[in-house]
Design an enzyme around this catalytic site. Structure first.
Site, PDB file in Angstrom:
ATOM      1  N   VAL A 115       6.164  52.907  24.446  1.00  0.00           N
ATOM      2  CA  VAL A 115       5.649  54.206  24.878  1.00  0.00           C
ATOM      3  C   VAL A 115       5.447  55.175  23.727  1.00  0.00           C
ATOM      4  O   VAL A 115       4.736  56.170  23.880  1.00  0.00           O
ATOM      5  CB  VAL A 115       6.556  54.863  25.949  1.00  0.00           C
ATOM      6  CG1 VAL A 115       6.612  54.031  27.218  1.00  0.00           C
ATOM      7  CG2 VAL A 115       7.954  55.128  25.400  1.00  0.00           C
ATOM      8  N   ASN A 158       9.416  56.997  33.003  1.00  0.00           N
ATOM      9  CA  ASN A 158      10.869  56.825  33.065  1.00  0.00           C
ATOM     10  C   ASN A 158      11.476  56.333  31.760  1.00  0.00           C
ATOM     11  O   ASN A 158      12.695  56.314  31.625  1.00  0.00           O
ATOM     12  CB  ASN A 158      11.211  55.844  34.193  1.00  0.00           C
ATOM     13  CG  ASN A 158      12.699  55.702  34.403  1.00  0.00           C
ATOM     14  OD1 ASN A 158      13.408  56.692  34.490  1.00  0.00           O
ATOM     15  ND2 ASN A 158      13.175  54.479  34.467  1.00  0.00           N
ATOM     16  N   TYR A 203      19.300  65.148  23.340  1.00  0.00           N
ATOM     17  CA  TYR A 203      18.890  64.558  24.617  1.00  0.00           C
ATOM     18  C   TYR A 203      18.540  65.662  25.614  1.00  0.00           C
ATOM     19  O   TYR A 203      17.499  65.610  26.277  1.00  0.00           O
ATOM     20  CB  TYR A 203      20.005  63.668  25.164  1.00  0.00           C
ATOM     21  CG  TYR A 203      19.678  63.070  26.508  1.00  0.00           C
ATOM     22  CD1 TYR A 203      18.709  62.077  26.627  1.00  0.00           C
ATOM     23  CD2 TYR A 203      20.324  63.497  27.661  1.00  0.00           C
ATOM     24  CE1 TYR A 203      18.395  61.532  27.857  1.00  0.00           C
ATOM     25  CE2 TYR A 203      20.019  62.952  28.899  1.00  0.00           C
ATOM     26  CZ  TYR A 203      19.056  61.975  28.989  1.00  0.00           C
ATOM     27  OH  TYR A 203      18.741  61.439  30.206  1.00  0.00           O
ATOM     28  N   LYS A 250      14.861  66.473  27.410  1.00  0.00           N
ATOM     29  CA  LYS A 250      14.651  66.518  28.861  1.00  0.00           C
ATOM     30  C   LYS A 250      14.145  67.889  29.306  1.00  0.00           C
ATOM     31  O   LYS A 250      13.377  67.996  30.265  1.00  0.00           O
ATOM     32  CB  LYS A 250      15.926  66.123  29.595  1.00  0.00           C
ATOM     33  CG  LYS A 250      16.254  64.641  29.434  1.00  0.00           C
ATOM     34  CD  LYS A 250      15.092  63.767  29.901  1.00  0.00           C
ATOM     35  CE  LYS A 250      15.378  62.294  29.828  1.00  0.00           C
ATOM     36  NZ  LYS A 250      14.252  61.474  30.310  1.00  0.00           N
ATOM     37  N   THR A 302      23.758  52.457  34.826  1.00  0.00           N
ATOM     38  CA  THR A 302      22.885  51.475  34.185  1.00  0.00           C
ATOM     39  C   THR A 302      23.460  51.202  32.795  1.00  0.00           C
ATOM     40  O   THR A 302      24.534  51.699  32.446  1.00  0.00           O
ATOM     41  CB  THR A 302      21.449  52.003  34.028  1.00  0.00           C
ATOM     42  OG1 THR A 302      21.473  53.100  33.090  1.00  0.00           O
ATOM     43  CG2 THR A 302      20.871  52.481  35.359  1.00  0.00           C
TER      44      THR A 302
END
Length: 198
Positions: free
Chosen positions: A3, A29, A94, A98, A129
């Site tokens: 990506v 995602n 992070y 976002k 995950t």
């Protein structure tokens, strides 16, 4: 496709059109976490997180929009995080990435309205995950003081939000409370997040 490389995303869209003849939905995602202090971080780690979480979303969207316009419309789902509204210590880069995703979604919602392309931003809480194990900086587990969701629950909520043309979705009551606290009681949430993430 990677990506972070615009040409690879364009090629992925081309393969999609060759197979299905149209493109209706993008779920942006791809994302990468970082745990550690901003100043001590390796720049290569920070750059990888930013390029994946911001550039990756932008490349994905830019590759998909022409195909959606040709199909008469579509839906873009951006996958953000509750740290968009409540940054945590050790996760500054992070959280910033976002917050950028949330800002992109808000602006695109207006820019693409005439094209019949809806945009939904998902503010996802902790999900069980391999995300924490694969993050840059200090790998490990998700913060144990907050409950986690399953990926299947998140996927079901994405489908639900897409079908109902939602602008923004915070999935769980606990996450809604955290986001509201971050917006209206930031000094309280600073203390909470410091205790959880220190």
């Amino acid at each position: 496709a990677d990506v972070t490389i615009s040409e690879e995303m364009m090629a992925a869209v081309g393969e999609t059109l060759a197979t299905f003849n149209r493109l209706d939905v993008l779920v942006a995602n791809a994302g990468l976490g970082y745990r550690g202090t901003l100043v001590e971080a390796e720049w290569s780690d920070l750059e990888t997180v930013l390029r994946t979480n911001i550039d990756g979303v932008i490349h994905s969207i830019r590759a998909c929009i022409p195909a959606m316009r040709a199909s008469g419309g579509g839906k873009i789902i951006t996958v953000s995080s509750i740290v968009e509204a409540v940054p945590a210590p050790g996760a500054a880069i992070y959280g910033a990435s976002k917050a950028a995703v949330g800002s992109l979604a808000q602006a695109l919602r207006m820019e693409l309205r005439a094209d019949n392309i809806g945009v939904t931003n998902m503010l996802v809480g902790q999900t069980h995950t391999e995300f924490a194990e694969k993050r840059r900086g200090v790998s490990g587990k998700v913060a144990g003081k907050f409950p986690t969701m399953t990926p299947e629950k998140v996927a079901a909520q994405i489908v639900w939000a897409m079908e109902r043309h939602k602008r923004s979705v915070i999935m769980r009551p606990l996450d809604r409370l955290i986001v509201l606290g971050g917006r209206f009681l930031p000094w309280v949430m600073d203390r909470v997040m410091y205790r959880v993430y220190r």
